[in-house]
Design a protein around this motif. Sequence first.
Motif, PDB file in Angstrom:
ATOM      1  N   LEU A  80      39.253  32.904  26.677  1.00  0.00           N
ATOM      2  CA  LEU A  80      38.320  34.417  26.588  1.00  0.00           C
ATOM      3  C   LEU A  80      38.492  34.512  28.833  1.00  0.00           C
ATOM      4  N   LYS A  81      38.459  33.923  29.177  1.00  0.00           N
ATOM      5  CA  LYS A  81      39.079  33.900  30.188  1.00  0.00           C
ATOM      6  C   LYS A  81      40.479  34.286  30.959  1.00  0.00           C
ATOM      7  N   VAL A  82      41.122  33.877  29.499  1.00  0.00           N
ATOM      8  CA  VAL A  82      42.529  34.030  30.537  1.00  0.00           C
ATOM      9  C   VAL A  82      42.649  35.369  29.876  1.00  0.00           C
ATOM     10  N   ARG A  83      41.882  36.454  29.151  1.00  0.00           N
ATOM     11  CA  ARG A  83      41.827  37.636  28.211  1.00  0.00           C
ATOM     12  C   ARG A  83      41.447  38.297  29.308  1.00  0.00           C
ATOM     13  N   ARG A  84      40.414  37.847  30.149  1.00  0.00           N
ATOM     14  CA  ARG A  84      39.954  38.933  30.881  1.00  0.00           C
ATOM     15  C   ARG A  84      40.519  38.659  32.361  1.00  0.00           C
ATOM     16  N   ALA A  85      41.149  37.725  32.419  1.00  0.00           N
ATOM     17  CA  ALA A  85      41.564  37.923  33.988  1.00  0.00           C
ATOM     18  C   ALA A  85      43.095  38.625  33.226  1.00  0.00           C
ATOM     19  N   LEU A  86      43.650  38.442  32.858  1.00  0.00           N
ATOM     20  CA  LEU A  86      45.078  39.511  32.360  1.00  0.00           C
ATOM     21  C   LEU A  86      43.749  41.023  32.316  1.00  0.00           C
ATOM     22  N   TYR A  87      42.731  41.226  32.084  1.00  0.00           N
ATOM     23  CA  TYR A  87      42.593  42.680  32.042  1.00  0.00           C
ATOM     24  C   TYR A  87      42.530  43.137  33.417  1.00  0.00           C
ATOM     25  N   ARG A  96      41.703  30.059  37.600  1.00  0.00           N
ATOM     26  CA  ARG A  96      41.672  28.221  37.483  1.00  0.00           C
ATOM     27  C   ARG A  96      40.589  27.762  37.369  1.00  0.00           C
ATOM     28  N   GLU A  97      39.726  28.203  36.654  1.00  0.00           N
ATOM     29  CA  GLU A  97      39.079  27.703  35.731  1.00  0.00           C
ATOM     30  C   GLU A  97      39.221  27.484  33.966  1.00  0.00           C
ATOM     31  N   ALA A  98      40.525  28.786  34.018  1.00  0.00           N
ATOM     32  CA  ALA A  98      40.996  27.958  32.397  1.00  0.00           C
ATOM     33  C   ALA A  98      42.211  26.972  32.181  1.00  0.00           C
ATOM     34  N   GLY A  99      42.283  26.183  33.483  1.00  0.00           N
ATOM     35  CA  GLY A  99      42.942  25.482  34.533  1.00  0.00           C
ATOM     36  C   GLY A  99      44.519  25.784  34.889  1.00  0.00           C
ATOM     37  N   TYR A 100      44.700  27.235  35.634  1.00  0.00           N
ATOM     38  CA  TYR A 100      46.030  27.311  35.888  1.00  0.00           C
ATOM     39  C   TYR A 100      46.504  27.308  36.787  1.00  0.00           C
ATOM     40  N   SER A 101      47.957  27.561  37.497  1.00  0.00           N
ATOM     41  CA  SER A 101      47.441  27.707  39.102  1.00  0.00           C
ATOM     42  C   SER A 101      48.895  27.413  39.532  1.00  0.00           C
ATOM     43  N   ASP A 102      49.756  27.798  40.298  1.00  0.00           N
ATOM     44  CA  ASP A 102      50.668  28.021  40.985  1.00  0.00           C
ATOM     45  C   ASP A 102      51.890  26.395  40.502  1.00  0.00           C
ATOM     46  N   LYS A 112      49.954  37.280  40.888  1.00  0.00           N
ATOM     47  CA  LYS A 112      49.325  36.848  41.481  1.00  0.00           C
ATOM     48  C   LYS A 112      47.480  36.364  41.437  1.00  0.00           C
ATOM     49  N   ILE A 113      47.924  35.939  39.534  1.00  0.00           N
ATOM     50  CA  ILE A 113      46.816  34.844  38.858  1.00  0.00           C
ATOM     51  C   ILE A 113      47.081  33.505  38.156  1.00  0.00           C
ATOM     52  N   HIS A 114      48.844  33.710  38.840  1.00  0.00           N
ATOM     53  CA  HIS A 114      49.545  32.371  37.975  1.00  0.00           C
ATOM     54  C   HIS A 114      49.796  32.571  36.665  1.00  0.00           C
ATOM     55  N   VAL A 115      50.195  33.849  36.717  1.00  0.00           N
ATOM     56  CA  VAL A 115      50.506  34.368  34.637  1.00  0.00           C
ATOM     57  C   VAL A 115      52.048  34.581  35.088  1.00  0.00           C
ATOM     58  N   PHE A 116      53.019  33.867  34.463  1.00  0.00           N
ATOM     59  CA  PHE A 116      54.868  34.070  35.032  1.00  0.00           C
ATOM     60  C   PHE A 116      55.008  34.989  33.608  1.00  0.00           C
ATOM     61  N   ALA A 117      55.289  35.981  33.439  1.00  0.00           N
ATOM     62  CA  ALA A 117      55.391  36.900  33.073  1.00  0.00           C
ATOM     63  C   ALA A 117      57.481  37.225  32.128  1.00  0.00           C
ATOM     64  N   GLU A 164      38.544  37.368  40.839  1.00  0.00           N
ATOM     65  CA  GLU A 164      37.512  37.389  40.076  1.00  0.00           C
ATOM     66  C   GLU A 164      38.393  36.634  38.833  1.00  0.00           C
ATOM     67  N   ALA A 165      39.253  37.685  39.037  1.00  0.00           N
ATOM     68  CA  ALA A 165      40.580  37.352  37.916  1.00  0.00           C
ATOM     69  C   ALA A 165      41.777  35.967  38.296  1.00  0.00           C
ATOM     70  N   ALA A 166      41.689  36.181  39.658  1.00  0.00           N
ATOM     71  CA  ALA A 166      42.461  34.523  39.688  1.00  0.00           C
ATOM     72  C   ALA A 166      41.324  32.783  39.729  1.00  0.00           C
ATOM     73  N   LEU A 167      40.345  33.686  40.198  1.00  0.00           N
ATOM     74  CA  LEU A 167      39.575  32.352  39.701  1.00  0.00           C
ATOM     75  C   LEU A 167      39.086  32.123  38.045  1.00  0.00           C
ATOM     76  N   LEU A 168      39.288  32.881  37.492  1.00  0.00           N
ATOM     77  CA  LEU A 168      39.009  32.707  35.894  1.00  0.00           C
ATOM     78  C   LEU A 168      40.496  31.908  35.671  1.00  0.00           C
TER      79      LEU A 168
END
Length: 619
Positions: free
Chosen positions: A386-393, A444-450, A479-484, A438-442
């Motif tokens: 849920l943290k990942v999905r909320r961050a994407l939103y 990081r809490e989900a275990g993702y980073s650069d 900007k939130i460590h997601v490469f698409a 807030e999205a970037a924090l979520l």
Amino acid sequence: MEANANSVATVSPFQEMQIPSFRFAIPLLALFLLPMYYPRRNYTMKKHYRHFSYCTRNMHSIHGTKQAPASISHAFPVRALFTPLLLAILYTLLLVATAHARPLDKATAPAAPQDALRILIRTIPEQFDPARAHTHAASTILADLFEGLITVGPDGELLPGAAEKWTVSPNGRTYTFRLRSNMRWSDGTSLTSRDFLYSFTRLFALGENAPRGYDFHGIEGAELPRKTGDATNLGIAAPDDRTLIIRLREPNPFFLRMLTHTGAVPVPRHAIERHGDLWSTPENLIVNGPFAISSRENDNLLSLHRNPHFHSVSQVAPNKVCYLVTEDDDNPCRMAQAGHVDIVQHLPAHQVQYAKRHMPGWLRANPQLNTYWLSLNHKDPRLASLKVRRALYLSIHREKITEGLDNGAVPAYGLIPRMKGYAPLAAPTSAYEVRLAEAALLMREAGYSDARPLRLTIQTTQEASSNLITAAIIRNWRKIHVFADIEYKTFPELMSSLRAGDYTVSRRAWTTGLPSPIYFLNVFHSASATNFSRWANPQFDSLMASAESARTPEGKTAMYQAAEALLVEQAALIPLFHGASLSLVSPFVTGWQDNPYGARLSRWLSKTLPSKPAASAKE
């Protein structure tokens, strides 16, 4: 090189002139490549070129690893570039001068007779089974081929269709329809109320293969498993050839308008029993609407003619209708200006400015109820958090996206657009930068980073407007460590992947002419055949059931709001925007009326051929 963050908010001059931007890379490359082949005797030029190349290689990169030198020690010989520079300028001027005269690609611009009403549409379906229709384009064509109990007039308001009249019981649950006399299919076979009964049983028997079947779950017994033709415990009866009775579990003020949709039209039982699944191919298709199929040429031209057995054939305006498809996203305006089409059903966003400036009187806004969103495949383990999905939103800058579309789109933070009695979900009060943090924090809490980014793939169509939207989303997610990555598909391929669940993230849109939140929320019910996200939530299903049984409009609205809030809280989808669709309509077409239902049947549209200039007399 990463695209400019504001590019989605503008339409480039190249797009407005309908020139692919990559063409301008050719003269720019010439400035640097041609001197490399300059005659060897010009040693001075080659020496300076090598020094220039060395300096440019060491200039400040986008990663900031190297700094540019304060100055270049040797003057670069401008005269050496005179010839390639002149060629580059001439090439650029030639492109601009011929931009509007760029010829149509004959492979993607099919020809249709001028005396037909010619409509440019997104795609033409392979088959024409109303129960299986799942796209707006398919529904548009099927509305010309089939007619249900109720139809719509030029203004989108309800009119008698196959039924000449009807009554509703005092409790609002029983509808009795009286069919017109001497109704016939396009092959001359009699059409009766039993054809409608058969068609509804088939709709419910198809289950997940009938995308709009769930919309009619309010009919008694519709949820029970059954075979085609089995009306046991179904709230539909045909006591005689001209009478059809439908009983609902609960009153539904939108039920009559629902009957105008493709899921409620009759299908020819005798053709289905004769041809099986091939009954809906163009060569076997038997219809009851104002038009029938004349021919189909590949995937880009469908020709229709008046159905002589239609009950009101004298009121059908055009003799012929042609639906055309083009693969070139830059073709619509050029095809219209060249006189090859009369109507462009959906104008690409990047051509809006051109149409406004150069095609006065053509542009029409369709104030439809629609929402564009990113569909998330909830069976993909990467989206389980849920943290990942909320961050994407949270990370998507919707205002930037809608600024660049120039088609009346407004940012969407929920699923349901504004409609009578229902306001869309309000935008967050916090600034975008706060939501992004807030999205970037979520993440990081989900275990993702650069160092450990989340990698996703977005499926979309290769259109200029889609490219702009997708590029903006990718920049936001970076900007939130997601490469698409982007996976391009044709529109039919995109829908096929959605239905099969063969995607991670995909663009999606939903349009309806029914002004009730339930027809958007139904898409996410666990039993819905259009729930391509595979999201299932018992609490959501329970809220939908409570909304159906609520006795007051206020009670229903409260349940709808709770259901939509749950969708957003769980990030079941990522809404992008609500917006009107823009069309091009030739000044020679009459009968087109803008209406909030987006309902425009070809039978109401007339066309006058432009008069040819009189030939001058010979002296």
